[in-house]
Design an enzyme around this catalytic site. Sequence first.
Site, PDB file in Angstrom:
ATOM      1  N   ASN A 190      72.536  51.643  70.366  1.00 55.48           N
ATOM      2  CA  ASN A 190      73.131  51.665  69.024  1.00 55.48           C
ATOM      3  C   ASN A 190      71.734  52.241  68.337  1.00 55.48           C
ATOM      4  O   ASN A 190      70.742  51.770  68.486  1.00 55.48           O
ATOM      5  CB  ASN A 190      73.222  50.323  68.455  1.00 55.48           C
ATOM      6  CG  ASN A 190      73.867  50.167  67.265  1.00 55.48           C
ATOM      7  OD1 ASN A 190      73.561  50.880  66.187  1.00 55.48           O
ATOM      8  ND2 ASN A 190      74.992  49.479  67.050  1.00 55.48           N
ATOM      9  N   CYS A 195      77.651  51.355  66.109  1.00 53.01           N
ATOM     10  CA  CYS A 195      78.437  50.604  67.081  1.00 53.01           C
ATOM     11  C   CYS A 195      80.050  51.069  66.744  1.00 53.01           C
ATOM     12  O   CYS A 195      80.684  51.136  67.837  1.00 53.01           O
ATOM     13  CB  CYS A 195      78.388  49.061  66.721  1.00 53.01           C
ATOM     14  SG  CYS A 195      78.608  48.491  64.776  1.00 53.01           S
ATOM     15  N   HIS A 442      80.783  44.811  62.722  1.00 48.94           N
ATOM     16  CA  HIS A 442      80.311  45.153  63.828  1.00 48.94           C
ATOM     17  C   HIS A 442      81.623  45.613  64.526  1.00 48.94           C
ATOM     18  O   HIS A 442      82.619  44.749  64.532  1.00 48.94           O
ATOM     19  CB  HIS A 442      79.487  44.019  64.589  1.00 48.94           C
ATOM     20  CG  HIS A 442      79.054  44.613  66.062  1.00 48.94           C
ATOM     21  ND1 HIS A 442      78.379  45.575  66.162  1.00 48.94           N
ATOM     22  CD2 HIS A 442      79.369  44.081  67.177  1.00 48.94           C
ATOM     23  CE1 HIS A 442      77.889  45.886  67.426  1.00 48.94           C
ATOM     24  NE2 HIS A 442      78.598  44.797  68.045  1.00 48.94           N
ATOM     25  N   ASP A 459      80.227  46.396  74.316  1.00 47.20           N
ATOM     26  CA  ASP A 459      79.558  46.035  73.088  1.00 47.20           C
ATOM     27  C   ASP A 459      78.146  46.797  73.061  1.00 47.20           C
ATOM     28  O   ASP A 459      77.139  46.345  73.456  1.00 47.20           O
ATOM     29  CB  ASP A 459      79.253  44.348  73.122  1.00 47.20           C
ATOM     30  CG  ASP A 459      79.125  44.102  71.460  1.00 47.20           C
ATOM     31  OD1 ASP A 459      78.571  45.042  70.725  1.00 47.20           O
ATOM     32  OD2 ASP A 459      79.002  42.795  71.383  1.00 47.20           O
TER      33      ASP A 459
END
Length: 1054
Positions: A190, A195, A442, A459
């Site tokens: 990131n 994201c 997010h 993630d």
Amino acid sequence: MTMMTPPPVDQEDEEMLVPHSDLVDGTAQPMEASESETAVSTVENQPAEEPPTLKFTWTIPHFSRINTRKQYSDVFVVGGYKWRILIFPKGNNVDHLSMYLDVADAASLPYGWSRYAQFSLAVVNQVHTRYTIRKETQHQFNARESDWGFTSFMPLSELYDPSRGYLANDTVYIEAEVVVRKTGFVGLKNQGATCYMNSLLQTLYHIPYFRKAVYHMPTTENDAPTASIPLALQSLFYKLQYNDTSVATKELTKSFGWDTYDSFMQHDVQELNRVLCEKLEDKMKGTVVEGTIQQLFEGHHMNYIECINVDYKSTRKESFYDLQLDVKGCKDVYASFDKYVEVERLEGDNKYHAEGHGLQDAKKGVLFIDFPPVLQLQLKRFEYDFMRDSMVKINDRYEFPLELDLDREDGKYLSPDADRSVRNLYTLHSVLVHSGGVHGGHYYAFIRPTLSDQWYKFDDERVTKEDLKRALEEQYGGEEEYSNAYMLVYIRESDKDKIICNVDEKDIAEHLRVRLKKEQEEKEDKRKYKAQAHLFTIIKEEVAKEFGIPVQCQRFWIWAKRQNHTYRPNRPLTPQEELQPVGQIREASNKANTAELKLFLEVELLDERPIPPPEKSKEDILLFFKLYDPEKPELRYVGRLMVKSSSKPMDITGKLNEMAGFAPDEEIELLRFAASASCLQEIKFEPGVMCEHLDKKNSFRLCQIEDGDIICFQRPVVNKEIECRYPAVPSFLEYVQNRQLVRFRSLEKPKEDEFVLELSKLHSYDDVVERVAQKLGLDDPSKLRLTSHNCYSQQPKPQPIKYRGVDRLADMLVHYNQTSDILYYEVLDIPLPELQGLKTLKVAFHHSTKEEVVIHNIRLPKQSTVGDVINELKTKVELSHPDAELRILEVFYHKIYKIFPLTERIENINDQYWTLRAEEIPEEEKNIGPNDRLILVYHFAKETGQNQQVQNFGEPFFLVIHEGETLEEIKNRIQKKLHVSDEDFAKWKFAFMSMGRPEYLQDSDVVYNRFQRRDVYGAFEQYLGLEHTDTSPKRAYAANQNRHAYEKPVKIYN
């Protein structure tokens, strides 16, 4: 006894402080021989299955007699990885047992390593096993965080109390159960707020047909990844396919033409998906993969209007790359599709004008001609709420199936022209999730790359295996759930073998394989060369030349990072290590695997000349000393000493007085001072400022003093007439820890630092405004208003800080998980508490005859109405005539959403995100006849690319149209109203717009018949669209409409 509840595995326990071991190799810290010989560890393997699981039991005898600060278990292996348990028997600077899981071979692992594990740690109750204390967590272990666990696992008072059952026969049993999850996939780093992009890239990458097409886009060895989107995407996909560690996206974003600001600006993943696919579609033209985007994602639907009483039907075919599905009011995907094809009746005042048949009752709707192999469903989780007067996120529960049958109920979604031989049965491939609210959050994705039963969560850098429930049911959402599905990707069953195809190295251009392998090799060679270019003996010779310190007078110490994130000299290099290459020492000592080797050089002086350092035994401890002067106040370094761990602080007070420069002939006073004052303190800064008073009569060993510790001392404050702000070291260090330099900017010049103040994070609201007022020479601090800084947009936050609305300066500077050092100020003409009883609205007044817009700030009591605003505005603006009537509109993104009633109270009106526009009501609107209609007119242009989305621009307006009036007649009035030249106006197109879809009109069309009669004007789904090139200058006030995260459009420039 109270059982301690384990924390949820997807949250970080507040007690979890990651200790960074100060050991430099893979072995445990030396322990007492009797303990190391008798400690027993047992391993209980689970049956061979995925994921690898192991239960490890550590038996520790003579527990109460352990006098080392920390202790490691034997090494055990789970999932092919080496692990061990780390405990602090007397607590890691707390009065609790501290316990962690540690990667045993972290110092020798390759650069960029990481591993993910779920684990539990337990202290067994040997009397009643049900009272065993067990805590669970999960962690992505890496070089920066190679151990993880619980600093405050259980109180020492309970652990050491034999009656509690944890310590029996002076033995403690500790259990660890470790589950190692290996995925075979890697994550994306990131860059700050990317994201949303990472989740989309992972989704596209895991559509192998798409990945193969990207690989086959023509690129050359002369292309630069930062200037070529195809090459940058190929490089990224290659690394995702073949790297063992997470992949950076900077090359790709640079190829987009983005700068650092773009990387910290969160966008909408749905918007990025459209822009990126359109850009790739354009780049693929004229290549072997031309048409891939259409083949994968393009479907078609038919818009139709069919008369009921006469034989007339109008149809229009349109393509789509994704479908926007309603969430509000729909329980699942099928309900959304039902709503999508819902038939609208055109009757009564809303009859359809059929060519050759006049006004007719008709039905209007949409049906699908064909669906694409890869179906992308965008869920409309965000919408404008008129009651709340703001954008809101729809967190309603919304279900989506693992298998989606779009042929259900005899093909109710399909048009008569659809090919019924194609089976539209889809299986779910990925779920993109948004966690958060309307102004930020997010993104992450659940994907099953091969459409097997195994799901994975992507993630950012973390990739974990997940089950079906986690990927589906837990993403349905609900009123209290802020994490929910935002985009769904389905793959048609009949096409899955084609879509989920094999992609290997033969699909990757030779020059790309060579380039990327060469990059990796060069990177590794460079790292190794830097690390091992010199023998350490050469470094010692260079130091001798540079500083004049003979080689035999040098003693180098390795630094270690401690739990409080400070670095301290930990141990001297051994003679064997000094013969090794620099890189070997670095790899053994540097758990973070950075490119540098940090050492402390110890030099002994005699008559200011270096001498060989004395031998250091295990009994010797190297300590550093700082003297505190409360009158200045100042804490300064005065020297270091090598002391015996068995000696006591009182034994060295004479040397400390000498270091401090106190009078040597006052020996009795100095000894009494040292003996009578608690003047020796060990400094620690985390989790708070800690200065532990050392008992001068206890040995350094009993005080748990180690190599590299810093000891502070001071003269007691005896002169009561001298006021000291910080009379002792603890108060001074608390000041140092909370000291904050704050850059202040005028709200009118938000890019320029005006002045800097040194404040404390603990300062109250009143403290801060008082200091700012002093700096500005302002008599009344209550006339100051402060605004916090948005770390993502690098702009002031939309809402200022309310009077005494925060407790501390620290609260003013925090933005989500980031801390800023910027505050904005404005000087008010009235005190802020008084102003907060008022409402200030920013109103843009549009003159009726002049091409000008003037912004007015209207300040009135909160209970005032829109009518009061208009009366106040009339005193400030130039009207076309004294009796002119005004109205106020709510405008957002070049559309009119609301005409404010005169009686509406201004308290709830939001002018931060929407523009308030004031204008005179035209005479023709006042005199509107019963057969006239008031319609909206917007300017628009179509984006380039397959989707051709409509983008509105310019100033929207109302227009009265008359019954039977043709488009040609209306065009003449519009041209006159807008003062457009004949040459430019001839290029304009006119369309009836409904649900964002244009129906182009002919000059002979009767416009009146297209529009429904509306008594209330609100979200206006219908309008007359003027399609032309946007040549108008941008209004300055439009900046108000870019105040939240999703309002800046995504642009890919290259």
